[in-house]
Design a protein around this motif. Structure first.
Motif, PDB file in Angstrom:
ATOM      1  N   VAL B  50     -63.106  19.749 -36.689  1.00 14.86           N
ATOM      2  CA  VAL B  50     -64.185  20.649 -36.297  1.00 14.86           C
ATOM      3  C   VAL B  50     -64.288  21.796 -37.285  1.00 14.86           C
ATOM      4  CG1 VAL B  50     -65.132  21.940 -34.372  1.00 14.86           C
ATOM      5  CG2 VAL B  50     -63.504  20.120 -33.954  1.00 14.86           C
ATOM      6  N   GLY B  51     -65.497  22.209 -37.538  1.00 17.27           N
ATOM      7  CA  GLY B  51     -65.697  23.356 -38.407  1.00 17.27           C
ATOM      8  C   GLY B  51     -67.165  23.502 -38.719  1.00 17.27           C
ATOM      9  N   ALA B 226     -58.383  19.139 -34.997  1.00 19.87           N
ATOM     10  CA  ALA B 226     -58.016  20.034 -36.087  1.00 19.87           C
ATOM     11  C   ALA B 226     -59.228  20.917 -36.378  1.00 19.87           C
ATOM     12  CB  ALA B 226     -57.626  19.247 -37.330  1.00 19.87           C
ATOM     13  N   VAL B 227     -59.009  22.215 -36.456  1.00 21.97           N
ATOM     14  CA  VAL B 227     -60.104  23.143 -36.731  1.00 21.97           C
ATOM     15  C   VAL B 227     -60.002  23.571 -38.185  1.00 21.97           C
ATOM     16  CG1 VAL B 227     -61.155  25.335 -36.130  1.00 21.97           C
ATOM     17  CG2 VAL B 227     -60.097  23.936 -34.364  1.00 21.97           C
ATOM     18  N   MET B 228     -61.098  23.407 -38.910  1.00 26.02           N
ATOM     19  CA  MET B 228     -61.087  23.753 -40.334  1.00 26.02           C
ATOM     20  C   MET B 228     -61.918  24.997 -40.579  1.00 26.02           C
ATOM     21  SD  MET B 228     -61.426  20.351 -42.615  1.00 26.02           S
ATOM     22  CE  MET B 228     -61.358  21.121 -44.208  1.00 26.02           C
ATOM     23  N   TYR B 229     -61.432  25.835 -41.464  1.00 25.53           N
ATOM     24  CA  TYR B 229     -62.209  26.992 -41.878  1.00 25.53           C
ATOM     25  C   TYR B 229     -62.009  27.197 -43.365  1.00 25.53           C
ATOM     26  CZ  TYR B 229     -64.454  31.512 -41.723  1.00 25.53           C
ATOM     27  OH  TYR B 229     -65.332  32.541 -41.930  1.00 25.53           O
ATOM     28  N   MET B 242     -55.713  22.183 -26.948  1.00 22.66           N
ATOM     29  CA  MET B 242     -56.808  22.955 -27.519  1.00 22.66           C
ATOM     30  C   MET B 242     -57.707  23.530 -26.434  1.00 22.66           C
ATOM     31  SD  MET B 242     -58.300  23.984 -30.261  1.00 22.66           S
ATOM     32  CE  MET B 242     -57.944  23.010 -31.696  1.00 22.66           C
ATOM     33  N   PHE B 243     -57.998  22.722 -25.436  1.00 22.04           N
ATOM     34  CA  PHE B 243     -58.983  23.190 -24.483  1.00 22.04           C
ATOM     35  C   PHE B 243     -58.338  23.994 -23.344  1.00 22.04           C
ATOM     36  CE2 PHE B 243     -61.224  20.094 -26.875  1.00 22.04           C
ATOM     37  CZ  PHE B 243     -62.487  20.628 -26.970  1.00 22.04           C
ATOM     38  N   VAL B 244     -57.029  23.845 -23.174  1.00 25.38           N
ATOM     39  CA  VAL B 244     -56.376  24.625 -22.134  1.00 25.38           C
ATOM     40  C   VAL B 244     -55.976  25.995 -22.679  1.00 25.38           C
ATOM     41  CG1 VAL B 244     -54.359  24.774 -20.658  1.00 25.38           C
ATOM     42  CG2 VAL B 244     -55.605  22.622 -20.865  1.00 25.38           C
ATOM     43  N   GLN B 245     -55.318  25.990 -23.827  1.00 23.01           N
ATOM     44  CA  GLN B 245     -54.904  27.290 -24.360  1.00 23.01           C
ATOM     45  C   GLN B 245     -55.176  27.361 -25.864  1.00 23.01           C
ATOM     46  OE1 GLN B 245     -51.023  26.098 -25.838  1.00 23.01           O
ATOM     47  NE2 GLN B 245     -50.384  27.376 -24.118  1.00 23.01           N
ATOM     48  N   THR B 246     -56.431  27.631 -26.196  1.00 16.25           N
ATOM     49  CA  THR B 246     -56.780  27.804 -27.602  1.00 16.25           C
ATOM     50  C   THR B 246     -56.133  29.086 -28.098  1.00 16.25           C
ATOM     51  OG1 THR B 246     -58.889  26.952 -26.937  1.00 16.25           O
ATOM     52  CG2 THR B 246     -58.707  27.744 -29.161  1.00 16.25           C
ATOM     53  N   ARG B 247     -55.627  29.062 -29.299  1.00 14.92           N
ATOM     54  CA  ARG B 247     -54.925  30.231 -29.783  1.00 14.92           C
ATOM     55  C   ARG B 247     -55.666  30.933 -30.911  1.00 14.92           C
ATOM     56  NH1 ARG B 247     -49.226  29.797 -29.419  1.00 14.92           N
ATOM     57  NH2 ARG B 247     -48.670  28.756 -27.507  1.00 14.92           N
ATOM     58  N   TYR B 250     -60.696  31.790 -34.280  1.00 17.83           N
ATOM     59  CA  TYR B 250     -61.845  31.009 -34.724  1.00 17.83           C
ATOM     60  C   TYR B 250     -62.100  29.838 -33.783  1.00 17.83           C
ATOM     61  CZ  TYR B 250     -64.931  28.243 -37.653  1.00 17.83           C
ATOM     62  OH  TYR B 250     -65.999  27.527 -38.125  1.00 17.83           O
ATOM     63  N   SER B 251     -61.032  29.169 -33.379  1.00 14.86           N
ATOM     64  CA  SER B 251     -61.208  28.068 -32.426  1.00 14.86           C
ATOM     65  C   SER B 251     -61.812  28.589 -31.140  1.00 14.86           C
ATOM     66  CB  SER B 251     -59.863  27.412 -32.105  1.00 14.86           C
ATOM     67  OG  SER B 251     -59.098  27.285 -33.267  1.00 14.86           O
TER      68      SER B 251
END
Lengths: 297, 330, 303
Positions: B50-51, B226-229, B242-247, B250-251
């Protein structure tokens, strides 16, 4: 709806758009009705080819010569749009009603600077000096969240990113403080992050300026978040209209119901039950939807 | 031989740099499209990548397809590095599905020619057995065999995307790179295609790398995210994690941007500054700091380290305990 | 996923559900394009005349008859024996025109083929490979564009002597620039389409990708340029022959016929007007055909 407290800014009754083609007449829009109050947001939802973009172009009087829309009523304030002279229409467009298109790259002219294009609307409708127009352009660019607004005026569209271009388009639509904005899929080509920002911007500006907004989209997420009322179009006809909350709580027509089922959401059933949409010409006579919808099969 | 837990696809510190000329007589400047990417895909995993546009997702797809070579680092398939000679071998194992089905099918070719092309290029079977394979795969993707003689212009967006999927699967690859396969389609068709991709994965035991900017779509299908920036993976996590506890901030912003159809919630404020940075001149320190709501002084000066977490890893000072400890001290 | 079901009542609009194939659509558009049809028919007729010249021509185009020189054509009170009269050496004008069509079409076709091959190879490689290849090709195109075609052709012909082969080669090697420019741009437009990437990802070799994915999609542009350059070459041949540096007498060429007639132009204007008019009609027909082809093959597929 809170009716009768004020007159609607836009009234449409039985709008029909027929397109003559080589093989017969295409009934692109088949008699749709809606009203829009000041400060209200109407979302027109439907798939590509359902006639939603044609409807917006008809409202703006931008359909071109070959296609003649017909309607019992199509009034903007007190102006009957269908009878109005081209001159009256021109004075309305850009000044009191303006449009935001889906693809900012194709709707901005690549050979003029952002500043020229922003000021154009003000200068065309007269009564403004270049200096005031420039000031207004800078003010609006700042308002739509563009940094270094002054230096952007001399930039060309290709030098801006998609999100920035769409902001410029919105600033352009706002130049003359219109009473009605028609936005045709303004965020479809953008990233979700930018989409949220642009929509928020539209909502804020609308609240600030009291504009009426027609937003055309196929994204029910967008609809849910910003619409006051929703009109669902399917194959050229309005199959459901109503306040947003009602539609999402209990859609009565199978098509919006199917659409809602289609949105990937955690905990939702996996299967999408909407039948395949196969274009107007394939519709059986009478405009029934039986072909496409498993609910009715 | 490979042990069963060898990842089917692995990227080891992959970096890709392009040289970009600014203006006619401008100086050439390096553009780092991918910056030290390490990722692992296990068999029948679905990794959602994702990004925002411009973060390097498409470059990554090209490298995985063997169409571009990384500037440094390695791509391993089944533990073996991919190189120049085994292009055909690679093509047999990794196939792409593209975003825009209007551009991914050659308008001058019939559907049969389009789907049979991989078989012809790889000299698999004779005409008759190829035709049978094409018919079978059409059936699998839910198209009637009478479309074989059609041309792409005669089909709808959803049908074209099914053809594109058929072409990708006709050689029975193990890995499919899905580059935003639904974002050009209508909502109702989108979910049909997503469901089809899900079914195909189960049926053929496929591994997907699913590129998207829409987290809702990713959540629907992926097992890891995986989150890309700006050419870096800033967070990697299991879907649940990811969807329970995004840290990563940016995510979080990405998640908040998803407009679920819940009326009354209004449009969320993502707190993201608007501008995506120019990749030729990336910001100092943490690349994300100019847009970050939780930015602190250290973010501007020092690039964050990659921290391992329970489910994955993260690249953010907020979650670097030593950094946080120092901040508390100061 | 069904288009339509057979259980439905027959509806004329329903027939449209399955759009016509690209070939069908092309046929329909060709049938509706008057310029294209006119150009095609005229060019077709002239090609037939050229191919069967020995059967059609009433006389030997080389046979001189000094007794019957400068006979007027039949519409200027001439005889039916020589429908278009005879020239200054008493040769039958119609027969020379018919044989001249061979020269014009031969030169046009072969020169366009040579230049087309050169230009397409250069243009497609420049567009496909980009980078250094593109830089070199662009440089070559610029060099070529800086050369004045007629002057260079004159110089080469003057150096090597005029003959059919020399003229064809000179024109073929000079007129590739437009092919290269057009093919380069068309390739650039097509090469980043996803279907090209898909073919590469399948493992298709570079020649295969170019020939089977790119070429079919830029062929329409190529055909249009071929017609334009054919007309160009035909006109240039006429110019060169008129200047005496092209096809050499006694070979019948339309340009040469105009040149031979120019001395008598004031007294017998038909000597110049007839070959001039035929040349005009041929070039017009080719250009109409090219224009028409461009119209009917306008990029489809994305609708």
């Amino acid at each position: 709806m809170t009716d009768n407290t004020q007159n609607p800014i836009l009234r449409v009754k039985n709008l029909t758009i027929d397109i003559p083609t080589a093989t017969g007449t295409l009934h692109a829009v088949r008699g749709i009705d809606f009203d829009l109050m000041r400060g209200e947001t109407l979302c027109i939802v439907g798939e590509s080819g359902s006639g939603k973009s044609l409807t917006s172009l008809a409202l703006m009087g931008l359909l071109g010569r070959a296609i003649r829309p017909q309607a019992d009523v199509m009034d903007f304030e007190r102006t009957a749009l269908l009878e109005a002279s081209p001159k009256t229409l021109r004075s309305l467009r850009g000044a009191r009603m303006s449009m935001i298109f889906q693809e900012p790259m194709t709707s901005l002219n690549p050979s003029y600077t952002i500043g020229d294009q922003l000021m154009e609307a003000l200068l065309i409708h007269g009564g403004t000096s270049r200096k005031t127009a420039r000031g207004r352009a800078i003010e609006l660019l700042q308002k739509v969240g563009i940094t270094a607004a002054e230096s952007r005026l001399s930039q060309f569209p290709h030098q801006l990113s998609g999100g920035l271009r769409q902001r410029v388009m919105i600033a352009m639509a706002l130049m003359c403080e219109p009473e009605l904005i028609i936005a045709d899929e303004p965020t479809t080509a953008l990233d979700v992050t930018i989409q949220a920002q642009i929509l928020r911007l539209l909502v804020d500006l609308q609240a600030e300026m009291g504009m009426a907004l027609i937003l055309i989209t196929h994204d029910l997420g967008v609809v849910a978040r910003i619409a006051d009322k929703v009109a669902v179009m399917y194959a050229g006809a309005l199959v459901e209209t109503g306040p947003t909350a009602d539609l999402f709580a209990a859609p009565s027509h199978p098509y919006p119901r199917g659409l809602l089922n289609c949105i990937p959401l955690p905990g939702k059933p996996d299967r999408c039950e909407t039948g395949h949409y196969c274009g107007h010409r394939a519709l059986p006579r009478g405009g029934g939807l039986g072909l496409h919808l498993p609910h009715q099969m | 031989m490979n042990s069963p837990d060898t990842p089917i696809l692995e990227l080891r510190d992959v970096t890709k740099t392009y040289t970009v000329k600014q203006g006619l007589f401008g100086k050439s400047k390096p553009l780092t499209a991918l910056n030290g990417i390490s990722l692992q895909l296990n068999r029948s995993d679905v990794l959602g990548l994702v990004g925002e546009s411009g973060c390097g997702k498409s470059t990554m797809a090209k490298i995985l397809l063997g169409l571009e070579a990384p500037t440094s680092g390695q791509v391993l398939v089944d533990g073996k590095p991919i190189g120049g000679e085994n292009r055909l071998e690679l093509a047999r194992r990794i196939q792409p599905i593209f975003q825009d089905p209007y551009s991914s099918l050659n308008p001058r070719k019939s559907i049969e020619d389009i789907i049979a092309l991989p078989l012809r290029v790889h000299h698999i079977g004779d005409e008759a057995s190829r035709l049978k394979k094409v018919r079978d795969i059409l059936d699998v993707v839910g198209l009637p065999s009478r479309v074989l003689t059609n041309y792409p212009s005669q089909m709808s967006g959803g049908q074209r995307q099914r053809v594109a999927i058929a072409r990708a699967l006709v050689m029975r690859p193990e890995i499919v790179i899905c580059d935003e396969p639904t974002s050009a389609l209508d909502v109702s068709v989108q979910s049909q295609i997503l469901n089809l991709l899900g079914e195909l994965r189960r049926e053929f035991n496929l591994t997907y790398l699913f590129i998207s900017h829409d987290l809702a779509v990713v959540e629907h299908l992926a097992t890891r995210v995986a989150v890309m920036y700006l050419g870096q993976v800033v967070e990697e996590n299991s879907v649940e994690g990811m969807f329970v506890q995004t840290r990563h901030p940016y995510s979080k912003a990405l998640l908040e941007s998803v407009l679920t159809p819940e009326p009354g919630l209004g449009v969320p404020d993502t707190h993201l500054g608007m501008a995506y940075p120019n990749p030729i001149e990336p910001p100092s320190g943490c690349h994300f700091h100019p847009r970050c709501a939780a930015v602190s002084e250290i973010c501007k000066q020092q690039a964050p380290r990659t921290q391992l977490t329970t489910y994955g890893r993260i690249k953010c000072h907020l979650h670097d305990e030593t950094v946080q400890a120092k901040l508390v001290q100061a | 996923m069904t288009h339509s079901s057979s259980a439905l009542p027959p509806d004329p609009l329903l027939q449209e559900t399955l759009a016509p194939t690209p070939a069908e659509r092309l046929r329909r558009r060709v049938a509706g394009h008057k310029g294209l049809l006119f150009g095609g028919v005229v060019l077709g007729l002239l090609t037939i005349v050229a191919l069967f010249a020995p059967l059609i021509a009433p006389h030997d185009p080389y046979a001189q008859n000094l007794m019957g020189r400068m006979q007027p054509p039949v519409f200027l009170d001439g005889t039916w024996e020589h429908i278009l009269g005879t020239d200054h050496l008493g040769r039958d004008y119609l027969s020379r025109l018919i044989y001249g069509a061979r020269i014009s079409l031969l030169i046009g076709t072969v020169a366009a083929l040579i230049s087309g091959t050169i230009g397409t190879i250069l243009g497609v490689s420049a567009g496909y490979f980009g980078g250094r290849v593109d830089a070199v090709v662009t440089f070559l195109i610029n060099v070529r564009l800086a050369l004045p075609v007629v002057l260079v052709a004159l110089a080469v012909v003057a150096l090597l002597g005029g003959s059919l082969t020399v003229v064809i080669c000179v024109l073929g090697f000079l007129l590739w620039d437009r092919f290269a420019v057009v093919m380069r741009t068309s390739t650039l437009q097509v090469r980043n389409r996803d279907y090209v990437t898909a073919a590469q990802a399948i493992g298709g070799s570079t020649p295969r990708v170019i020939l089977s994915e790119i070429m079919p999609n830029i062929l329409n542009n190529l055909i249009v340029v071929i017609t334009l350059e054919m007309a160009h070459a035909i006109l240039l041949e006429a110019v060169l022959s008129f200047l005496g540096l092209g096809v050499q007498p006694p070979t019948p060429s339309w340009g040469l016929m105009v040149a031979e007639g120019k001395n008598m132009m004031l007294f017998e204007p038909w000597l110049v007007l007839i070959p001039g008019a035929v040349l005009f009609v041929l070039v017009l027909a080719i250009n109409l055909l090219g224009d028409g082809l461009r119209d009917v093959t306008a990029p489809e597929g994305r609708n």
